[in-house]
Structure formats: structure tokens, C-alpha cells
Design an enzyme around this catalytic site. Structure first.
Site, PDB file in Angstrom:
ATOM      1  N   GLU A  61       0.822  -1.199   0.000  1.00 19.05           N
ATOM      2  CA  GLU A  61       0.000   0.000   0.000  1.00 19.05           C
ATOM      3  C   GLU A  61       0.866   1.263   0.000  1.00 19.05           C
ATOM      4  O   GLU A  61       0.542   2.263  -0.644  1.00 19.05           O
ATOM      5  CB  GLU A  61      -0.932   0.013   1.208  1.00 19.05           C
ATOM      6  CG  GLU A  61      -1.987  -1.066   1.203  1.00 19.05           C
ATOM      7  CD  GLU A  61      -1.492  -2.396   1.748  1.00 19.05           C
ATOM      8  OE1 GLU A  61      -2.294  -3.325   1.854  1.00 19.05           O
ATOM      9  OE2 GLU A  61      -0.276  -2.504   2.058  1.00 19.05           O
ATOM     10  N   PRO A 265      11.084 -15.648  -1.873  1.00 18.92           N
ATOM     11  CA  PRO A 265      10.003 -15.903  -0.913  1.00 18.92           C
ATOM     12  C   PRO A 265       9.326 -14.617  -0.480  1.00 18.92           C
ATOM     13  O   PRO A 265       9.966 -13.569  -0.369  1.00 18.92           O
ATOM     14  CB  PRO A 265      10.724 -16.579   0.259  1.00 18.92           C
ATOM     15  CG  PRO A 265      12.141 -16.139   0.143  1.00 18.92           C
ATOM     16  CD  PRO A 265      12.414 -15.940  -1.313  1.00 18.92           C
ATOM     17  N   ARG A 266       8.027 -14.687  -0.255  1.00 16.75           N
ATOM     18  CA  ARG A 266       7.293 -13.512   0.205  1.00 16.75           C
ATOM     19  C   ARG A 266       7.891 -12.976   1.507  1.00 16.75           C
ATOM     20  O   ARG A 266       7.960 -11.764   1.718  1.00 16.75           O
ATOM     21  CB  ARG A 266       5.821 -13.884   0.418  1.00 16.75           C
ATOM     22  CG  ARG A 266       4.951 -12.778   0.972  1.00 16.75           C
ATOM     23  CD  ARG A 266       4.825 -11.645  -0.009  1.00 16.75           C
ATOM     24  NE  ARG A 266       3.889 -10.623   0.448  1.00 16.75           N
ATOM     25  CZ  ARG A 266       3.712  -9.453  -0.138  1.00 16.75           C
ATOM     26  NH1 ARG A 266       4.420  -9.164  -1.210  1.00 16.75           N
ATOM     27  NH2 ARG A 266       2.861  -8.583   0.332  1.00 16.75           N
ATOM     28  N   GLY A 307      13.195  -5.772  -1.123  1.00 20.88           N
ATOM     29  CA  GLY A 307      13.231  -4.658  -2.054  1.00 20.88           C
ATOM     30  C   GLY A 307      13.959  -4.890  -3.356  1.00 20.88           C
ATOM     31  O   GLY A 307      14.356  -3.919  -4.014  1.00 20.88           O
ATOM     32  N   GLU A 308      14.139  -6.149  -3.779  1.00 18.12           N
ATOM     33  CA  GLU A 308      14.881  -6.401  -5.015  1.00 18.12           C
ATOM     34  C   GLU A 308      14.055  -7.094  -6.092  1.00 18.12           C
ATOM     35  O   GLU A 308      14.603  -7.571  -7.088  1.00 18.12           O
ATOM     36  CB  GLU A 308      16.131  -7.231  -4.716  1.00 18.12           C
ATOM     37  CG  GLU A 308      17.205  -6.484  -3.939  1.00 18.12           C
ATOM     38  CD  GLU A 308      18.547  -7.183  -4.015  1.00 18.12           C
ATOM     39  OE1 GLU A 308      19.477  -6.602  -4.603  1.00 18.12           O
ATOM     40  OE2 GLU A 308      18.650  -8.312  -3.497  1.00 18.12           O
TER      41      GLU A 308
END
Length: 422
Positions: A61, A265-266, A307-308
Site C-alpha cells: 500500500e 520468498p514472500r 526490495g529487489e
């Protein structure tokens, strides 16, 4: 009755909040230096002039809101307060928010904490992102009398059925908003059925967001390490899905011995767990968290960093999006599509159903229902890179058609502020 029970329970539990937050801080789920913000205690003064408050749950979000924040700061000549509830989103906001915008942690949903928060910040406009329907936060904000909007609104069919079990509460919350900007027609229909008074279809802010960022030096190094090897990317995977991905990797290597499978992975902390699972199957593994690049002998690369994703979507012609072979509801497919990566997904995509339907209709394929179907489609796309690239181009073109939510949201925000000041 449902609302009264909720409020009573939150009031009764308020004395236990400090112990809960300290425990979460020990687990790395709270920032120990900023716990006071969770009690509604501000860590900075309110800036003068117009203040717009934007609230989103976490990283997804927050990223969707960044272009909106920048545009509001510029066009509405205001300051913007962004609140979230996770450590990761807070760090990201601190790094990326423009001048005149700043971050605070959202208060725990207790009336006392929320009232303290609102008394300090006195927002001129409150924008809630997607589906953040915390009862006390919404109702106490509404009670202060300022304009409120639910923007980039998302409500799956499953969530709709859940809210239908408490129709009075749903109506009370949704009718508090002066305006709801829905991502698509299905969301608009469900919000109206639950009691929202003014609903417009604006599209998805995520379609207007810039492509996921990338460190160009890291991208060049990764591409050099991979070379011409075929790449199968599984992004944002959840527990129960890695087994299917590993099976696909094994089947793929029977036909392409140089194939590289990448799992993102999440939750990056699951990297060691996935590594152990892969080693039991005899795969040669390395993890990005260790600083390693995928050397020629590596069969599985686990990208367990934050963040990649922008890097990995740029090196793979297509991506399997996790949270879809298990009943999680899928992950946002626009991030991959905006970068030209074709979409492969399981059957469980109710969180983004209309977006997936649009992208998959454009691609004409990409939906799988089992590990076997995943393996078959991955092998097909690896064997025909031109076909994979064509699917990616179709996905990107379809994602571009969803743009427009940003301008609609800015116009709505400006109209609400103007109306409130007249």
C-alpha cells in the site's frame, strides 16, 4: 452489538498493549525507539498549513501511495503524513518520501490511542488505502468531522462475504467515507452493497506507480553471473508452494541442464528453510542474503532479501506469482507486468481477480492449477523464448490500460479539501 463488543474488547485490552509491543519489538516486528507512536504519541510537531493524512497497512500500500504523496505535495501545496503499521514499510517510507512528507506509525486501534493521535495531527483530509477498515480509526476520524476517502479500494469476494456476516458494522464503517474510489467494477459493486454512500471506479494506483526500482550496478552484476542461462522465476512464494517450484526446477533441468530457478520468498526470513528443503532434493543452492551470485553450477538461487523484486523481474522473461497455488489470494501482478514479465499464476487470485483476468486474457494463457501444469507451462516457455517475450509484451500493454487512478485520486482529494474549506 458487534461494534460495541469490539470497542469494549479493545478498551479492556489497552493496558496489555505495552507488554505486547515490547514482545513484538524483541521479535523485530516493532521499532523499539518509536513505540510511543503506537500509543498515538507523536514524535514530531504538526507542520503548519494543510495536512493530508494517508494511511496504508504495509509495503504494498505504501509503494502504491508514493506517487500520490509526491503529487499532493506538489499540487495541493500541503504536507502529507503517511502512517503504516510495519517496520519494513516505515524504513521504506523514510528512504523514499519526498520533502514535506513524513512517516509515523499508526496507533493501535484503541479509542484512547486514536483520539490522542488525531488531537495532535488534526488532518484536513484522511485517505485510507485499499482495505484498511480499522473500526476505531475510521469512526474516530469521522467523528472529528473532516473529509475522508477510501482510495485504491480493494475488496475481494471472500472479504465481501466476511463483511456480510456483520452488515451493520460494514455499513457504519463504509458510510463514514465521503467517497470510495474503487479499483474496478466488482469492488465498486461490493462496496455499494455493503453500504458505501458514494463510489466511483478509478482504477489501480499500482498501475500508475513507476516500475519497481533497481540498483543498476547490482542488476549488471547479476546479469553477468547468469549469462545466457534460461531463467525460471518464482516470486513472492508462500509455504506450500516451494515444493511445486522445486519439482518444476527438477523437471526443467532434465531438458535444460543449464536452467536456473530463482525463488523470491514472500517472507525473506524463510530463506534458510527453503534452502534446507532444496538440499534434501539434491539441488545445488545459494542464497542472496549471503552475498552470493548464481555461479554456473548453481541450480537454485534463493533471493531472500528485501526490495529487489525489480531486479529479478528484469532478468526473467516470465514469473510465477506465489500466493496462488495455495489459498492466499495471489500477489499484485502489475509489478511484473509493468516490467514486461509474462504472468504465470495458480487458481487462487481472489485478492486481484479482475486484474489477473485482464492480464491473462491479454496473454491468452498463464493460469495453472497444479504442480504438474506449472511444470508443463514453464518448460514450454523456456523452450520458446520468443513466445515468452510476446506474452510479456501483451501483459505490459494490458497493464498500461489500467492507468489513470492517480489523476482521479488527486482530483478527488483536491475537491474534498476545497469543499471542506468552503
Amino acid at each position: 452489538m458487534t461494534l460495541a463488543l469490539y470497542r469494549g474488547a479493545m478498551d479492556a485490552l489497552s493496558p496489555a498493549v505495552p507488554a505486547l509491543l515490547r514482545r513484538r519489538a524483541r521479535l523485530g516486528k516493532e521499532d523499539p525507539s518509536r513505540l510511543a507512536e503506537r500509543y498515538g504519541l507523536a514524535s514530531r510537531a504538526r507542520p503548519g498549513g494543510t495536512l493530508i493524512w494517508i494511511h496504508g497497512a504495509s509495503v504494498g500500500e505504501s509503494l502504491a501511495a508514493l506517487p500520490l504523496v509526491s503529487a499532493l505535495v506538489e499540487k495541493a501545496d500541503c504536507h502529507v503524513l503517511v502512517t503504516t503499521g510495519t517496520v519494513t514499510s516505515a524504513k521504506m517510507m523514510e528512504e523514499r518520501l519526498p520533502p514535506r512528507a513524513f512517516h509515523q506509525y499508526v496507533p493501535i486501534d484503541s479509542r484512547a490511542f486514536v483520539r490522542r493521535f488525531l488531537a495532535h495531527w488534526r488532518p484536513d483530509l484522511a485517505l485510507f488505502i485499499e482495505s484498511e477498515l480499522w473500526p476505531n480509526l475510521i469512526l474516530e476520524t469521522h467523528a472529528r468531522g473532516g473529509p475522508m476517502a477510501l482510495v485504491n479500494a480493494r475488496l475481494s469476494e471472500r472479504s465481501f462475504r466476511g463483511w456480510n456476516r456483520a452488515p451493520g458494522l460494514a455499513r457504519r464503517l463504509l458510510s463514514s467515507f465521503d467517497l470510495c474510489l474503487a479499483q474496478d467494477e466488482g469492488v465498486a459493486r461490493r462496496l455499494t452493497a455493503l453500504g458505501a454512500l458514494s463510489v466511483q471506479i478509478a482504477g489501480s494506483l499500482k498501475a500508475d506507480a513507476p516500475p519497481l526500482p533497481v540498483d543498476e550496478i547490482a542488476l549488471a552484476a547479476f546479469r553477468a553471473a547468469v549469462g545466457s542461462r534460461p531463467v525460471f522465476l518464482a516470486a513472492s512464494t508462500h509455504p506450500g508452494e516451494e515444493e511445486a517450484v522445486l519439482r518444476t526446477a527438477e523437471e526443467l533441468r532434465k531438458k535444460r541442464s543449464d536452467a536456473l530457478t530463482i525463488i523470491v520468498p514472500r517472507h525473506p526470513a524463510r530463506g534458510p528453510e527453503i534452502e534446507a528443503l532444496a538440499r534434501t532434493r539434491g539441488l545445488i543452492v545459494s542464497r542472496r542474503a549471503t552475498g552470493a551470485l548464481p555461479s554456473r553450477n548453481i541450480q537454485l538461487y534463493i533471493a531472500d532479501t528485501m526490495g529487489e523484486l525489480g531486479l529479478f523481474y528484469r532478468v526473467a522473461p516470465f514469473a510465477f506469482l506465489g500466493g496462488s497455488l495455495v489459498p492466499h489470494g495471489g500477489q499484485n501482478p502489475l509489478e511484473a507486468a509493468r516490467l514486461g514479465a509474462a504472468i504465470v499464476t495458480g487458481p487462487h487470485t481472489h485478492n486481484f481477480e479482475e486484474t489477473f483476468s485482464l492480464l491473462l486474457s491479454a496473454q491468452t494463457e498463464g493460469r495453472v492449477h497444479s504442480a504438474e501444469e506449472l511444470s508443463t507451462l514453464v518448460q514450454k516457455l523456456i523452450a520458446d523464448p520468443a513466445a515468452a517475450a510476446q506474452l510479456g509484451a501483451r501483459a505490459k500493454s494490458a497493464s498500461d490500460c489500467l492507468r489513470g487512478a492517480l489523476s482521479a485520486t488527486i482530483a478527488a482529494a483536491e475537491a474534498l479539501i476545497t469543499h471542506a474549506h468552503t
